[in-house]
Design a protein around this motif. Structure first.
Motif, mmCIF file in Angstrom:
data_model
loop_
_atom_site.group_PDB
_atom_site.id
_atom_site.type_symbol
_atom_site.label_atom_id
_atom_site.label_comp_id
_atom_site.label_asym_id
_atom_site.label_seq_id
_atom_site.Cartn_x
_atom_site.Cartn_y
_atom_site.Cartn_z
ATOM 1 N N GLY A 1 0.784 -1.079 0.219
ATOM 2 C CA GLY A 1 0.039 -0.018 -0.041
ATOM 3 C C GLY A 1 0.753 1.477 0.023
ATOM 4 O O GLY A 1 0.427 2.205 -0.756
ATOM 5 N N ARG A 2 1.871 1.299 0.652
ATOM 6 C CA ARG A 2 2.625 2.597 0.626
ATOM 7 C C ARG A 2 3.225 2.890 -0.650
ATOM 8 O O ARG A 2 3.324 4.248 -0.839
ATOM 9 C CB ARG A 2 4.149 2.416 1.856
ATOM 10 N N ASP A 3 3.636 1.665 -1.503
ATOM 11 C CA ASP A 3 4.302 2.139 -2.719
ATOM 12 C C ASP A 3 3.349 2.250 -3.652
ATOM 13 O O ASP A 3 3.326 2.958 -4.831
ATOM 14 C CB ASP A 3 5.152 1.175 -2.916
ATOM 15 N N LEU A 4 2.260 1.293 -3.725
ATOM 16 C CA LEU A 4 1.353 1.149 -4.691
ATOM 17 C C LEU A 4 -0.093 2.074 -4.728
ATOM 18 O O LEU A 4 -1.027 1.758 -5.600
ATOM 19 C CB LEU A 4 0.950 -0.177 -5.045
ATOM 20 N N ILE A 5 -0.264 2.589 -3.372
ATOM 21 C CA ILE A 5 -1.544 3.460 -3.306
ATOM 22 C C ILE A 5 -1.206 4.634 -2.813
ATOM 23 O O ILE A 5 -1.540 5.647 -3.439
ATOM 24 C CB ILE A 5 -2.595 2.509 -2.294
ATOM 25 N N TRP A 6 -0.549 4.780 -1.651
ATOM 26 C CA TRP A 6 -0.293 6.050 -0.943
ATOM 27 C C TRP A 6 0.439 6.787 -1.824
ATOM 28 O O TRP A 6 0.265 8.228 -1.722
ATOM 29 C CB TRP A 6 -0.049 5.894 0.662
#
Length: 591
Positions: free
Chosen positions: A400-405
């Motif tokens: 999530g940190r790299d691919l969403i936020w």
């Protein structure tokens, strides 16, 4: 005098007031238009009936935007800093604890230059460590429950990062003042476009196109079934290996991850090394294959493609590659062929980040619970197939940190376009899945781990046992793979009984595979000594700089070094199967 000048320059002008009022009004209008567009056409809400007319009203007098925007932003950040600091003191945090120098969220100098944002950053990082440490040390949890808790806490702290919010991100605030809010309007437009598309934008739109600058290795589609197209690539060498290679990509993704731009293409590299290469391009599911099962992907998919190539070229056997979930089914295919004494059809099998024993399957196993299966049943009840965007969202959640936020900040807060990136274009190019087969994969493989059991899986009425497979095997795993963890991939070594070679590659599930030698990136590890565990393998492994592809090629040639002239049926369309269309074919472009 200088102080008077500074004070005067900080007072908003009439033009400033008008501009900020327009920004907020325009934002309201965009939201209202999107809301209205989503209403049923007969809902009785025509645009002309809006009580605000053409433009929504500005914020009423006395609202926050009728004060100096810079002062508002500063006050918001200070409030966050004080709140975090208070929480930190209550639970005994040490905001000066050692920080992760690789944390790109806080790499900009603004995070350190301002005491307010420096406090926000340090306190958040300390609070995150405290929450994660507490979850990890909590008593009374079994391994599965702890794994779920850790994933949930990690997802929560990533979502709550101050970098994800406009008032607590100094880069966003700086951009907002520089553009006078235009970045927020552009970001809102980006967000509304993504909501309409049902998918987060990760790469610049319109840059890449399959068949134009992706999947351009010359070849022909020589066979088409309801389930797949078979591509034969045009040789570029005078001689080719006598034993051809058939690649089975994951049916949950498009095959061109192995044929991106020419510089990154594993397909082109193989052809240039003198390999007679065939690629299976799975059909993105629709109603016509909604009832496809494991039997179809083994018998009517992999074995059918193997037999087609054997017959076309007049060879006894083929080399095979199974990538990710296609490697899982390739294991079932090999066990089925062994059970029917047809194992000689496959001379070797290469497994790229593939799992056959799911007892240590990693974070993706968290998405196989009863709630997930119930949701799957609900959203596929009418169509019979799963919209690929659901799978894409699941994979994004794993990082999530790299691919969403990071895209929330870049696209929605900064108002920027993402950079063009072929790999992320592929990542966003989703594929639909037959719902019943996907559900069975979750239940039988991930949850039940039936493939690891003797006779746990049946293919067309045959109980298969992967422990009987003696096919020479090359196993590649990615050291940072979050989808198929290396400790899970390693378990193949304890099941297959034939000669095996294991290679650990640097990076993860995609970049660890798609790593051409010319790029001189990452590294890989080999160990020619016997190893019972992954830990033993790593302890005695030798590190090699760069790609693992040459190591695999040397291994492949050692299985059968014989070559033949690259003519006749070795050229697409020159054998008994006539070309249907040029590569990459229709199936990979179907949405």
């Amino acid at each position: 005098m200088a102080d008077d000048t500074d004070t005067a320059s900080a007072i908003p002008t009439l033009e400033d007031w008008q501009h900020w009022t327009w920004v907020m009004g325009r934002a309201q209008q965009m939201l209202m238009e999107t809301w209205a567009d989503g209403l049923p056409k007969d809902a009785g809400w025509p645009a002309a009936a809006s009580p605000w007319g053409a433009f929504p009203p500005a914020f009423p007098a006395g609202s926050p935007m009728t004060t100096d925007p810079a002062a508002l932003f500063s006050a918001g950040a200070e409030a966050w800093a004080k709140g975090l600091e208070t929480w930190g003191k209550m639970i005994g945090l040490d905001p000066e604890a050692k920080e992760n120098a690789k944390d790109r969220r806080f790499a900009a100098p603004e995070w350190q230059e301002s005491p307010v944002f420096d406090t926000i950053r340090k306190t958040y990082l300390a609070l995150s460590d405290k929450l994660l440490g507490t979850a990890e040390e909590l008593d009374g949890l079994d391994d599965e429950s702890r794994h779920r808790l850790m994933f949930a806490v990690r997802s929560f702290v990533d979502a709550m990062s101050p970098s994800n919010f406009a008032l607590t991100n100094p880069q966003v605030l700086k951009r907002t003042m520089e553009t006078r809010g235009e970045n927020l309007l552009k970001g809102l437009a980006n967000m509304l476009d993504d909501i309409a598309a049902g998918q987060l934008t990760q790469t610049k739109q319109g840059v890449f196109e399959v068949g134009r600058n992706l999947a351009t290795t010359p070849g022909k589609v020589i066979k088409e079934t309801p389930l797949y197209q078979l591509i034969q690539y045009t040789p570029t060498t005078d001689e080719v290996l006598e034993t051809p290679l058939v690649i089975f990509p994951p049916w949950i993704n498009r095959f061109y991850i192995l044929d991106l731009t020419p510089e990154k293409s594993f397909v082109k590299w193989c052809v240039d090394q003198g390999i007679s290469l065939f690629m299976v391009s799975w059909k993105s599911a629709d109603e016509s294959i909604a009832d496809a099962t494991l039997d179809d992907y083994v018998l009517n998919g992999q074995i059918d493609a193997i037999d087609t190539v054997r017959d076309l070229l007049g060879v006894e056997s083929v080399h095979t590659i199974g990538y990710c979930v296609a490697g899982t089914t390739l294991a079932a295919t090999l066990a089925y062929l062994t059970a029917h004494k047809q194992q000689s059809k496959v001379k070797s099998a290469t497994f790229l980040t593939a799992q056959v024993d799911f007892s240590s399957a990693g974070d993706l196993k968290l998405f196989t619970g009863a709630d997930t299966v119930a949701l799957l049943d609900e959203i596929t009840r009418d169509s019979g197939y799963l919209d690929g965007r659901y799978m894409a969202a699941t994979f994004n959640l794993l990082r999530g940190r790299d691919l969403i936020w990071s895209y929330v900040v870049n696209n929605y807060l900064m108002g920027d376009e993402p950079a063009p990136f072929d790999l992320l274009h592929w990542n966003s190019d989703t594929t639909n899945l037959p719902a019943s087969w996907h559900r069975d994969y979750i239940e039988s493989f991930y949850k039940g781990n039936k493939l690891a059991e003797k006779g746990g899986i049946n293919v067309a009425g045959t109980a298969v046992d992967i422990d009987t497979v003696k096919t020479p095997t090359y196993v590649q795993a990615g050291r940072e793979d979050h989808i198929s963890p290396p400790e899970s991939v390693w378990k193949i070594m304890g099941h297959f009984t034939g000669p095996k070679r294991f290679v650990l590659a640097g990076s993860g599930h995609i970049a660890g595979v798609v790593n051409p030698p010319a790029a001189e990136k990452y590294q890989h590890w080999t160990n020619n000594e016997p190893a019972d565990t992954l830990e033993t393998f790593i302890a005695g492994a030798e590190e090699h700089k760069g790609s693992w592809w040459p190591d695999w090629l040397a291994w492949l040639k050692s299985q059968d070094p014989a070559t033949v002239p690259a003519n006749g049926a070795r050229v697409p369309g020159k054998g008994k199967l006539k070309p249907i269309e040029d590569a990459p074919g229709r199936y990979v472009k179907a949405r």
